[in-house]
Design a protein around this motif. Sequence first.
Motif, short mmCIF file in Angstrom:
data_model
loop_
_atom_site.label_atom_id
_atom_site.label_comp_id
_atom_site.label_asym_id
_atom_site.label_seq_id
_atom_site.Cartn_x
_atom_site.Cartn_y
_atom_site.Cartn_z
N PHE A 89 31.23 86.49 55.74
CA PHE A 89 30.57 86.21 57.01
C PHE A 89 29.63 87.35 57.40
O PHE A 89 28.53 87.11 57.88
N TYR A 90 30.04 88.59 57.17
CA TYR A 90 29.20 89.74 57.52
C TYR A 90 27.93 89.76 56.67
O TYR A 90 26.84 90.03 57.18
N TRP A 91 28.07 89.49 55.37
CA TRP A 91 26.89 89.47 54.50
C TRP A 91 25.89 88.42 54.96
O TRP A 91 24.70 88.69 55.08
N LEU A 92 26.38 87.22 55.19
CA LEU A 92 25.49 86.12 55.57
C LEU A 92 24.85 86.38 56.93
O LEU A 92 23.65 86.13 57.13
N THR A 93 25.64 86.89 57.88
CA THR A 93 25.10 87.14 59.21
C THR A 93 24.12 88.30 59.20
O THR A 93 23.07 88.25 59.87
N VAL A 161 35.19 79.38 56.74
CA VAL A 161 36.28 79.17 55.79
C VAL A 161 36.70 77.71 55.79
O VAL A 161 37.06 77.15 54.73
N ALA A 162 36.63 77.02 56.93
CA ALA A 162 36.96 75.59 56.97
C ALA A 162 36.00 74.81 56.07
O ALA A 162 36.40 73.89 55.35
N SER A 163 34.73 75.17 56.12
CA SER A 163 33.74 74.51 55.29
C SER A 163 34.00 74.77 53.81
O SER A 163 33.91 73.85 52.98
N MET A 164 34.34 76.01 53.44
CA MET A 164 34.61 76.31 52.05
C MET A 164 35.87 75.59 51.55
O MET A 164 35.90 75.10 50.42
N ILE A 165 36.90 75.52 52.38
CA ILE A 165 38.11 74.77 52.02
C ILE A 165 37.77 73.30 51.81
O ILE A 165 38.20 72.67 50.84
N CYS A 166 36.99 72.75 52.72
CA CYS A 166 36.58 71.34 52.64
C CYS A 166 35.82 71.07 51.35
O CYS A 166 36.14 70.13 50.60
N LEU A 167 34.83 71.89 51.05
CA LEU A 167 34.01 71.67 49.86
C LEU A 167 34.81 71.88 48.58
O LEU A 167 34.59 71.19 47.57
N ALA A 202 35.56 84.51 52.41
CA ALA A 202 35.38 84.18 53.82
C ALA A 202 36.62 84.52 54.65
O ALA A 202 36.49 84.99 55.78
N LYS A 203 37.82 84.29 54.10
CA LYS A 203 39.02 84.51 54.92
C LYS A 203 40.23 84.97 54.12
O LYS A 203 41.30 85.14 54.67
N GLY A 204 40.08 85.15 52.83
CA GLY A 204 41.20 85.64 52.05
C GLY A 204 41.87 84.55 51.24
O GLY A 204 41.26 83.54 50.87
N LEU A 205 43.16 84.72 50.98
CA LEU A 205 43.89 83.85 50.06
C LEU A 205 43.94 82.40 50.51
O LEU A 205 44.04 81.50 49.67
N ILE A 206 43.87 82.12 51.81
CA ILE A 206 43.95 80.72 52.24
C ILE A 206 42.77 79.92 51.71
O ILE A 206 42.87 78.69 51.56
N GLY A 207 41.65 80.59 51.42
CA GLY A 207 40.50 79.88 50.87
C GLY A 207 40.76 79.33 49.49
O GLY A 207 40.04 78.43 49.03
N VAL A 208 41.79 79.84 48.80
CA VAL A 208 42.16 79.36 47.46
C VAL A 208 43.46 78.58 47.53
O VAL A 208 43.58 77.50 46.94
N VAL A 209 44.45 79.10 48.24
CA VAL A 209 45.79 78.52 48.25
C VAL A 209 45.81 77.15 48.91
O VAL A 209 46.42 76.20 48.38
N LEU A 210 45.15 76.99 50.05
CA LEU A 210 45.21 75.71 50.75
C LEU A 210 44.54 74.58 49.96
O LEU A 210 45.12 73.50 49.81
N PRO A 211 43.31 74.77 49.45
CA PRO A 211 42.74 73.69 48.63
C PRO A 211 43.59 73.39 47.39
O PRO A 211 43.75 72.22 47.02
N ALA A 212 44.12 74.44 46.76
CA ALA A 212 44.96 74.23 45.58
C ALA A 212 46.20 73.41 45.93
O ALA A 212 46.59 72.50 45.19
N GLY A 213 46.82 73.71 47.06
CA GLY A 213 47.99 72.97 47.49
C GLY A 213 47.68 71.51 47.78
O GLY A 213 48.43 70.61 47.39
N VAL A 214 46.56 71.26 48.46
CA VAL A 214 46.17 69.88 48.78
C VAL A 214 45.94 69.09 47.50
O VAL A 214 46.46 67.97 47.33
N LEU A 215 45.17 69.64 46.58
CA LEU A 215 44.88 68.92 45.34
C LEU A 215 46.13 68.73 44.49
O LEU A 215 46.33 67.67 43.88
N PHE A 216 46.99 69.76 44.45
CA PHE A 216 48.21 69.66 43.65
C PHE A 216 49.11 68.53 44.16
O PHE A 216 49.57 67.68 43.38
N PHE A 217 49.38 68.50 45.46
CA PHE A 217 50.29 67.49 46.00
C PHE A 217 49.66 66.10 45.97
O PHE A 217 50.36 65.09 45.84
#
Length: 556
Positions: A89-93, A161-167, A202-217
Motif C-alpha cells: 500500500f505504501y509503495w502504490l500510494t 488486500v480484499a481485492s487481492m484475495i478476491c482475484l 498488502a496485509k501479510g499471511l492472510i493474503g495467501v492463507v485465506l485464498p488457499a483455504g477457500v480453494l482447498f475446501f
Amino acid sequence: MQSHPIPFHFPATRRLVDLRYMHPATERRAVVLFLCSCFAWFLLGNWLWPLLHPDEGRYVGIAAEMLHAREWGTPLLNGMPYFHKPPLFYWLTAGSLAIFGENEFAARIVPAVSGWLMVVGLLLFVRRFSQASLAWTAAMILAVSPLVFAAAHYANMDLLVASMICLTILCGAASVLREADGQQDQRWLMFMYFFAGLGFLAKGLIGVVLPAGVLFFWLLSERRFRAIGRLLRPQGVVLLLVLVMPWLLLMETRYPGFLHYYLIYQQFQRFSEGGFNNAMPVWFYLAVLLVSALPWLHAGSIVLFTRKDRQGRQRASLRRLMWIWLLLILAFFSLPQSKLVGYILPVFPPLAFLLAETFQAEPSGSAGSKANEAPSVSGILRRRFILGTVGCALLALLAVVSMSMIPRPNSKNSMASIRNATAVLPGTPTERFYSLDFYPFDFPFYAKAANDLTVVSDWRASNIGVQDNWQKELWDARDFDRTASAGRFMPIEAFMTSLCSPKPYRRWLLADSKKLDSFPVFVALQPYFRDANRSVYLLEPGKTMPFCARAPAVGG
C-alpha cells in the motif's frame, strides 16, 4: 453459457440493454462503459475532505515519508521503521503521490482502484462461467454496496488486500474450471500465485492463507482431489517467493529480529491475543453483513438457502465456491476479539453473487405455480433490484456530501498556516516541530516536506509497550533503529524546561485543541493558529515562553 436479460425494467430501453438482442461488439462496449463508470464511481468526491485521523493519516503519512526520504524499502513512521504492515500500500500510494501530487485525490486512488478491480474480477469471472445477466447483477450489487463504496474512499489497506484475495480465488477457480472444460491454460494458475504474492505484500499471511483455504475446501467439497495437487505448481511457488522474499530478507538484513516481530508477533500473536482495541462480540461481522445485504433482501431471498439448481453442475459449483468463500472468511475474522469493519470486505464478492442469484430466481418455475405469473414475478424482482441499487447509490452520494461538510480532526489547516509563515519569511533559521502528547499521523503528508517531529509525552510510563495506542506504535518503531529515533521522544518535564531556554531556531508546537491536560500553562497563551481540532504555538529564535518569568512550570 446461457444469456438472459440484465435486470432493468425500462420498457422503452429494455430491448437496448437486453443481452439476448445485443451484438457481441455492442455487449463489449457496454462492459467497457460500465467499468469506466464504475471506476469514476469509486473516485467520486474522494478529494473533498482531509485525511481522516488516525488510519488515513497513518498510512498515507508513511507513504509520504517514504517519498520524501526516497526510501522505498523501509516503511517510515516519524523517520523510524514501521513494520505493523507490509509495504505494498505504501509503495502504490507513494507512486500515486509522486504522479498526481500530494493531495487527497492521489492519497485515495489505491483503494478506489482496488474496489474497481474487485468488481472487474467478479463481472468477468461470472460472465465467463455462468450467465451474463447474473454477472451484471452481481457486479452492480458489489459496486454500490455502501461498505465497499466507503472503503474505496478510505485510504488504508483493507480494500487492497480484499481485492487481492478476491482475484487470487477467482484466478484459481478459473484455472480449475477451464481445465475441467478441457482447456489447458496455465496463465490463470500463475495469475493466482501473482495475486497471492501481492496479497502477502498488502496485509501479510492472510493474503495467501485465506485464498488457499477457500480453494482447498471448495475442491474438497467437489471431490476434485487431483485439482488440489495441480494447483500446487512449483513454478507458481517460485513466483510467490520471488515476490515476497526480497523484501522480507532485506528488512531482516537491515533490522535483525524483523522476521520474528513481523511474522510471529504481528501475524500470529496479535490474531490470537486479547487486549487490543475494537473488541467486538463474535456475531459482529454477521450483523455487518446482514445490514449490508438489507437493500437487496426480499421474500424470494430464501433461495439463498433452499434453491435446487436446475442449470447444470457448473452453476452449482460456483454457488458452492461462493458459500465456502463467504463462510470461511467470516468465521476466520469472527474468532479474534479485535474487529474492524474493513476486515470483512473480502466476503463482499461472494455475498454479491449470492444476492444476485435471488434476482435470477423465478418462483413461477417451481412446481404448482401458474405459468402466467412469470411476467409479474419477473417485474417485481426487477423493481426490487432497481430500488435497492438506487437506494444504495443515493446513500453513497449523501455520505460524500456529509463527509465534505462535517469537520474532523486533521492537520491540514494548521500545517498550511505554518507553510505560509515559512513562505513569507524566507531565510529563517531551521524549524523544529514538537507535538504535545499526541501524534498527528497526517503531519508528513500535509507538511509536504521531510521534517523531524519530536513527540512530547510521558515516555517513562511503565505501560508504554503494552497499551494498543499511538504511543506503542512509535515505541515499537524506536526499538528497530535507536539512531533514527534519537531526539524524537521527549518527556514532558524536559520539554517544559527546554521552553525556558532560548534557542537559535523557531519552535512550532502542535497540540490537540481538546487535549492539553498535560500542559495547563498553554491554555492561557494565544496560539499562532487555532481551529476546532488543532492549536499551533510559535516560539521565535532567542525567545522563551511567557510563563518562564515565573517559577518553572511542568506538565500536570
